[in-house]
Enzyme design. Structure first.
Site, PDB file in Angstrom:
ATOM      1  N   SER A  36       4.814-113.090  -6.518  1.00  0.00           N
ATOM      2  CA  SER A  36       6.003-112.183  -5.843  1.00  0.00           C
ATOM      3  C   SER A  36       7.224-112.208  -6.543  1.00  0.00           C
ATOM      4  O   SER A  36       8.056-111.321  -6.695  1.00  0.00           O
ATOM      5  CB  SER A  36       5.868-112.652  -4.479  1.00  0.00           C
ATOM      6  OG  SER A  36       6.805-112.070  -4.012  1.00  0.00           O
ATOM      7  N   CYS A  54       0.982 -98.389 -18.938  1.00  0.00           N
ATOM      8  CA  CYS A  54       2.144 -98.157 -19.402  1.00  0.00           C
ATOM      9  C   CYS A  54       2.528 -99.008 -20.449  1.00  0.00           C
ATOM     10  O   CYS A  54       2.560-100.130 -20.222  1.00  0.00           O
ATOM     11  CB  CYS A  54       3.232 -97.600 -18.230  1.00  0.00           C
ATOM     12  SG  CYS A  54       4.811 -98.295 -18.865  1.00  0.00           S
ATOM     13  N   CYS A 109       5.599-101.292 -19.816  1.00  0.00           N
ATOM     14  CA  CYS A 109       5.197-102.225 -18.612  1.00  0.00           C
ATOM     15  C   CYS A 109       4.369-103.249 -18.975  1.00  0.00           C
ATOM     16  O   CYS A 109       4.495-104.304 -18.539  1.00  0.00           O
ATOM     17  CB  CYS A 109       4.808-101.214 -17.394  1.00  0.00           C
ATOM     18  SG  CYS A 109       5.557 -99.796 -17.106  1.00  0.00           S
TER      19      CYS A 109
HETATM   20  P1  FAD Z   1       5.391-101.559  -6.000  1.00  0.00           P
HETATM   21  O1  FAD Z   1       6.325-102.220  -6.617  1.00  0.00           O
HETATM   22  O2  FAD Z   1       4.022-101.112  -6.858  1.00  0.00           O
HETATM   23  O3  FAD Z   1       4.609-102.611  -4.935  1.00  0.00           O
HETATM   24  C1  FAD Z   1       3.119-102.306  -4.370  1.00  0.00           C
HETATM   25  C2  FAD Z   1       3.358-103.113  -3.041  1.00  0.00           C
HETATM   26  O4  FAD Z   1       3.344-104.447  -3.325  1.00  0.00           O
HETATM   27  C3  FAD Z   1       4.187-102.867  -2.124  1.00  0.00           C
HETATM   28  O5  FAD Z   1       3.992-101.708  -1.458  1.00  0.00           O
HETATM   29  C4  FAD Z   1       4.586-104.226  -1.045  1.00  0.00           C
HETATM   30  O6  FAD Z   1       3.669-104.306  -0.235  1.00  0.00           O
HETATM   31  C5  FAD Z   1       4.138-105.187  -2.229  1.00  0.00           C
HETATM   32  N1  FAD Z   1       5.489-105.764  -2.908  1.00  0.00           N
HETATM   33  C6  FAD Z   1       6.386-105.239  -3.509  1.00  0.00           C
HETATM   34  N2  FAD Z   1       7.215-105.848  -4.125  1.00  0.00           N
HETATM   35  C7  FAD Z   1       6.704-107.172  -3.730  1.00  0.00           C
HETATM   36  C8  FAD Z   1       7.169-108.744  -3.873  1.00  0.00           C
HETATM   37  N3  FAD Z   1       8.244-108.819  -4.647  1.00  0.00           N
HETATM   38  N4  FAD Z   1       6.403-109.452  -3.580  1.00  0.00           N
HETATM   39  C9  FAD Z   1       5.363-109.456  -2.555  1.00  0.00           C
HETATM   40  N5  FAD Z   1       4.580-108.084  -2.580  1.00  0.00           N
HETATM   41  C10 FAD Z   1       5.482-106.958  -2.942  1.00  0.00           C
HETATM   42  N6  FAD Z   1       7.519 -99.719 -13.417  1.00  0.00           N
HETATM   43  C11 FAD Z   1       8.831 -99.335 -14.121  1.00  0.00           C
HETATM   44  O7  FAD Z   1       9.348 -98.065 -14.039  1.00  0.00           O
HETATM   45  N7  FAD Z   1       9.117-100.134 -15.330  1.00  0.00           N
HETATM   46  C12 FAD Z   1       8.497-101.215 -15.597  1.00  0.00           C
HETATM   47  O8  FAD Z   1       8.839-101.826 -16.526  1.00  0.00           O
HETATM   48  C13 FAD Z   1       7.300-101.494 -14.888  1.00  0.00           C
HETATM   49  N8  FAD Z   1       6.349-102.760 -15.123  1.00  0.00           N
HETATM   50  C14 FAD Z   1       5.415-102.882 -14.170  1.00  0.00           C
HETATM   51  C15 FAD Z   1       4.636-103.997 -14.553  1.00  0.00           C
HETATM   52  C16 FAD Z   1       3.545-104.309 -14.066  1.00  0.00           C
HETATM   53  C17 FAD Z   1       2.615-105.716 -14.142  1.00  0.00           C
HETATM   54  C18 FAD Z   1       3.179-103.582 -12.946  1.00  0.00           C
HETATM   55  C19 FAD Z   1       1.728-103.772 -12.350  1.00  0.00           C
HETATM   56  C20 FAD Z   1       3.736-102.326 -12.699  1.00  0.00           C
HETATM   57  C21 FAD Z   1       5.123-102.075 -13.319  1.00  0.00           C
HETATM   58  N9  FAD Z   1       5.785-100.948 -13.155  1.00  0.00           N
HETATM   59  C22 FAD Z   1       6.944-100.590 -13.603  1.00  0.00           C
HETATM   60  C23 FAD Z   1       5.553-100.138 -11.724  1.00  0.00           C
HETATM   61  C24 FAD Z   1       6.264-100.865 -10.584  1.00  0.00           C
HETATM   62  O9  FAD Z   1       6.009-102.132 -10.511  1.00  0.00           O
HETATM   63  C25 FAD Z   1       5.909-100.163  -9.327  1.00  0.00           C
HETATM   64  O10 FAD Z   1       4.169-100.241  -9.047  1.00  0.00           O
HETATM   65  C26 FAD Z   1       6.218 -98.798  -9.151  1.00  0.00           C
HETATM   66  O11 FAD Z   1       7.656 -98.388  -9.424  1.00  0.00           O
HETATM   67  C27 FAD Z   1       5.958 -98.231  -7.513  1.00  0.00           C
HETATM   68  O12 FAD Z   1       6.564 -99.192  -6.761  1.00  0.00           O
HETATM   69  P2  FAD Z   1       6.201 -98.859  -5.254  1.00  0.00           P
HETATM   70  O13 FAD Z   1       7.887 -98.985  -4.641  1.00  0.00           O
HETATM   71  O14 FAD Z   1       5.261 -98.121  -4.862  1.00  0.00           O
HETATM   72  O15 FAD Z   1       5.884-100.673  -4.973  1.00  0.00           O
END
Ligand code: FAD
Length: 450
Positions: free
Chosen positions: A251, A380, A383
């Site tokens: 997390s 990506c 990422c």
């Molecule tokens: P997300 O960040 O996708 O989170 C999904 C769910 O996880 C959330 O709805 C919540 O329930 C839970 N969650 C969120 N944060 C936390 C936390 N800290 N602890 C516990 N639970 C949590 N995007 C980029 O633009 N640049 C990047 O460099 C990039 N790197 C990435 C690297 C990886 C390994 C992955 C898997 C994804 C990466 N992404 C990156 C995508 C980005 O992390 C998000 O998935 C995307 O921006 C969509 O965000 P979201 O608000 O839908 O929630």
């Protein structure tokens, strides 16, 4: 978050960690941006298929699904589209010392920290996975050794990668936190006993060669995935220390990635990269436990780097230039000395000791290895680069903390890639904490104005 309160499962307060970061950050920046050795990472970015699900189903693992989720994609100039933003910039970098390394006589396998000859002086061709590794080594495959990538030229920031693909990866990562519960593609679904598990039970490639089972596993995975991250997050406070630590590491990494996205967010109207307060507010500010996990990770890595510190004094950073070697060494020492300035920041000796702790160690290690494998499913390029680097960095920290006894004189054996990943992951956390402070100050300022 109250500055004076102690970050749970660590031994320091938020304000102590913030103060430490302010003190050490300049040295960390200098090391990771100002040395060739630490600003280039070698990894196999393109040649490893996602071992968990097929790219063909378009659920994840390809850029197209990330692109499709952007609104009015065709209205955005091509260079700002997710497919473009997520690409690596420039040609893959060549490490300046690489040619020289090849010309030097090769030493068998990797060098040891503490010897006169650092690992970077020899061609890295030890492909064996050490049983103490917490992640899959980047140079795992004998045929595909990977490329050097400039980390400075490819900053971690908003790429537009989102939607089902990103969600599926995060869900799969959080599912690894479900110790001794049915989880894809762990033993329960394979009809094996939950513990103890040997490496074979965790070899996903072997599992996925079994096509009949794969279909069943994917079905089960899809059915369960919606509950994964939510249940992992809700339950973890009741869990034992080891399970909490696993969840916090994952997390906290997620928090750090989000902090970088919000810090360098693309304003699609002006085309400028800039901090996005809304992004911070929704993703992090309203979730104090996510911020707490970021601080926890900072404490964990600080302790690992401090523990490694004395062993790094004899390490040689063979950049091909004597002055550069000395400069790199001095910059590493500046970081390790800074990290050592707050003793007892995290007590690793409490882990895997009491209750079910000892029986969890192998499971913990294998599950973390799985998290590192899941990174090959990130659709990506940029990422995936940072995801792989950070899981390798945490894997290195866990190895240093849990596989080397404080009392023992045994010197941790680390590959160059592990060292680079460790210090750059520390840098990610350090930057994220600075970004969070900036955003928090902005919000507190606007609260006062009201
Ligand atoms: P997300 O960040 O996708 O989170 C999904 C769910 O996880 C959330 O709805 C919540 O329930 C839970 N969650 C969120 N944060 C936390 C936390 N800290 N602890 C516990 N639970 C949590 N995007 C980029 O633009 N640049 C990047 O460099 C990039 N790197 C990435 C690297 C990886 C390994 C992955 C898997 C994804 C990466 N992404 C990156 C995508 C980005 O992390 C998000 O998935 C995307 O921006 C969509 O965000 P979201 O608000 O839908 O929630």
């Amino acid at each position: 978050i109250s500055p004076k309160s102690i970050v749970s499962d660590a031994c320091a307060s938020y304000s102590t960690l913030d103060a430490l970061n302010q003190k050490v950050k300049p040295a960390v920046d200098d090391l990771t941006r100002g040395t060739d050795f630490f600003s280039h990472y070698r990894l196999n970015l393109f040649n490893k298929a996602c071992p968990f699900w097929s790219d063909e189903d378009a659920m994840c693992g390809n850029q197209a699904c990330a692109v499709a989720t952007l609104d009015n994609e065709e209205d955005i100039p091509k260079i700002w589209r997710a497919s473009e933003l997520g690409k690596l910039e420039g040609p893959l970098a060549k490490h300046p010392g690489r040619k020289l390394q090849k010309e030097r006589p090769q030493k068998p396998l990797q060098g040891l920290l503490g010897e006169n000859v650092g690992e970077s002086c020899v061609v890295e061709y030890d492909d064996e996975c050490d049983e103490r590794d917490y992640c899959v080594p980047e140079d795992e495959s004998a045929t595909a050794k990977g490329d050097y990538v400039s980390l400075v030229q490819n900053p971690e920031r908003f790429t537009g990668y989102t939607g089902d693909s990103a969600k599926m990866v995060w869900d799969a990562i959080y599912r690894e936190n479900c110790f001794q519960k049915s989880s894809f593609p762990h033993s329960a679904s394979l009809g094996m006993t939950s513990a103890p598990r040997g490496p074979a039970a965790h070899d996903f490639r072997a599992v996925l060669q079994d096509a009949g089972r794969q279909q069943m596993l994917e079905q089960q995975f899809n059915n369960n995935q919606m509950q994964a991250s939510a249940s992992a997050g809700l339950e973890y406070e009741d869990e034992c220390l080891e399970k909490r630590v696993f969840y916090r590491v994952v997390s906290g990494m997620h928090t750090s990635i989000s902090a970088h996205i919000c810090w360098e967010y693309l304003n699609q109207t002006t085309g400028e990269w800039q901090p996005n307060l809304q992004c911070y507010y929704h993703r992090l500010h309203t979730h104090p436990e996510r911020l707490s996990n970021l601080y926890f990770n900072y404490a964990l890595l600080t302790r690992a780097i401090a523990k490694l510190g004395s062993h790094l004094q004899g390490y040689t950073y063979c950049t091909g230039d004597r002055d550069q070697d000395a400069d790199t060494k001095a910059k590493v020492l500046a970081v390790t000395q800074g990290a050592s300035s707050v003793p007892e920041i995290f007590d690793e000796s409490l882990m895997f000791k009491n209750g079910e702790g000892p029986s969890l160690k192998e499971d913990f290690r294998n599950r973390f290895r799985n998290v590192s494998r899941i990174m090959d499913c990130v659709g990506c390029d940029k990422c995936r680069l940072w995801g792989k680097l950070q899981t390798a960095g945490y894997g290195t920290a866990l190895k240093v903390l849990f596989e080397f006894d404080n009392e023992s004189k045994e010197v941790p054996v680390l590959k160059r890639t592990e060292l680079v990943a460790l210090f750059n992951t520390y840098s990610r956390l350090s930057n994220s904490m600075a970004h969070v402070r900036y955003f928090r100050n902005l919000l507190e300022g606007s609260e006062k104005e009201k």
